[in-house]
Write a protein that holds these residues in place. Sequence first.
Motif: not given
Lengths: 363, 423
Positions: B410-416
């Motif tokens: 599971l990967w996350l590209l945070p908004s910032d």
Amino acid sequence: MNLKPIILCLILSLGLSFIGCNNEPSVDKPPFDREEMLRSLGENIILPAHQNFLIEATRLDSISQLFVQETSFELYDALQTQWKRSKSAWKYCEIYDILSVREQYLQNKVDKWPVKVRFIDENLESAEILDATFVENSGSTSKGLPALEYLLFDSLGIEVFKSVALAERRKEYLIALSENLLTQAETILSVWQTELPTFATNTENFSKGSLNELVNAQVAILEKMIANKINKPLGKSDGGIPQPNKCETYRSQTSYDWLVVNLNSFEQSITGSIQGASLLDLLDHSEAKSGEEALSTVISSQLKVCQDLMKANVNQPLSEQILTNPEPLEGISDALVNLLGLIKVDMANHLGIIITFNITDGD
Amino acid sequence: MLSKHLYTWVDPLGLAIFRIAFGICMFIGQVRFLAMGWVADLYLTPNLHFPYQGFEWVQVLPEPLMYGLLILSALSALAIGLGLFYRFSTIIFLLSFTYLELIDKVWYLNHYYFVSLIAFLLIFVPANTVYSLDAYRKKESKYWIPAWTVRLIQLQIGIVYFFAGLAKLKTSWLLSAEPMHIWLSARTDFPLVGAYFDERWVAYIFSWAGMIFDLSIFFFLLLRRTRPYAYLAVLFFHLTTAMLFPIGMFPWLMMASTLIFFDAQDWQKLFQRGRYIFPQSPPPAIGLFKQTILIGFIVFQLCWPLRHFFHSGDVLWNEKGFRFAWHVMVMEKNGMTYFHIKDRESTKTWTIHPREYLIPAQESQMSFKPDLIEFFALHLRSRWLEKGYPNIEIEVENRVCVNRECKDLLWLLPSDADKIIPL
């Protein structure tokens, strides 16, 4: 000239030939008979599915002819029922979009959706002769089963063939579409009859091998079910806003039925028709595991989860349920994604399947 | 000692044969590329390409220019083979071929990289002094060339084999015979010996033999006594891989390239050709500029493939330092991704199947390469920004299998942020 290398090469080749020519190779277990797997799948599942579709398409054409002669409520009901039977029969074929059927885009001529309503209306309003030739030359989005659905499941019911404007033109179009569908059914069956022997014997593992084709087709149908048949209507491409009109056959309110049939046909394709000669058996043969369990068992269990969810959760048309009770559909979508992962990733990895047809080569 | 090996005269025949073989191979390769319709499939059809960092300026050209570039590349390869306007042709081939390869990371292949490196080296060596149209045109052939020009190419080929061998020193390759077992099990239809390919011990033999071959073949090719046997091994190895695996031009390219290890004596025997008397004085020293470039090139080639050892984690999973490091056929890898976009300012969510944006082969590659997943997530974010959603985060559901081992990631590209982070 130094002959040593040549002699060495000859000895090596003879050695390999000797091993290979031995009639009873001393292997721990005999190799899996991929040809038998493909042949039985072709002869017992793929071909009968297409033969059945041809039978249903023939009936649809016959009832259409009768209906045009006698536009009665009984025949209208019979026609709608026969359309559903034809669609259901087709859904058992849909997964096998491979070989020449795929290369020639033959499936598009049977069931490309969504139908372009504007094109059909323009055709009805035009001065063209609406016959089988006209339909054959029309684009895929204005013929086949979706176009027939548009004509047969109008909100005005039978009246569109009786009293409203262009009623006669609709009848002509109905006949033309039915005749063309029958032609397509004959063509696809004929392609399969011709190509079945090659399908069975093409056991190589390169991108054009039958096993690659089959697994890619399984992946494609699961992806289509998830993305096009569930997620799009649920609004997952539209910021979460449900889109009932994106259901496969919302006019006839049968979209959900085809999901069930799609999954059944997927099951057939993976469990095969003969004990010991299916893709799941091939996985067992290659000792494929998922954690501690056999991968075949995990796939079967996940398939059962999907089927149980489908049986249990939905009791109203898909186009209505996405508005009133979408959670069970979300659950089905998630379960199908898990099943897809097991096929597209785990099974493909264990069997060395090339997912998608590799359009370049090397490493 | 080394200087003696480099600064002596040698017969140019071996280098000329190498040039001819390389040029013809690449000409066939580029014509095949055109004939297979890959210009359209790989470059013109996709709406999105995955550029190399620093090479974002390398873009798909308009259709006629893309075909023109391919044709130019094929013709310049043919000119190399014929030895016509050799240096100019080699530069044109290097530039056109490399441009095509730099457009999209998805299409990276080790042998394409190898081709670019060889083309680069050919610029510096006089491979057209004999058996070339240049020699015919100028009515002069030079029958001696400095030995370093040949050694340079040999070293490059040796680096490919040796590092490919090093890349195989992995637990999965040596202790589980994977991915060889997967690949061989799928070829039980192979004539004569296919019945054995299901057997794990056969996969072990192939794995270990392949590793030993890669690590040692360079040295056996260098030694005169072992060279004929080594070349037979090269033929056997690459013909076997060509028959077993869908690896296109690579085996043929390597079988042609390793001809460079045969020296003039070997060719003279074959061609029944006499020996030339070389000048008494040694070849001139290489100019400082050229020397700097070539030494820098060699040092780079010896160090760059090792960089994955300095990254934490398994290179087969994270692919850090995987490309340009001769990781040839070391893994069977598959993946699947779904991108879930959440607008932090509203309740809106989207689920993106990458197939809606990528062609199937791109989607397939992207699904198991973290750097491509990151690039695609950033691309989605920029698309959503254009649609008026400046504050979104993207979660990537990713299932990956490497050599029979499977994981849910599971990967996350945070908004910032501009990097995906594992969850």
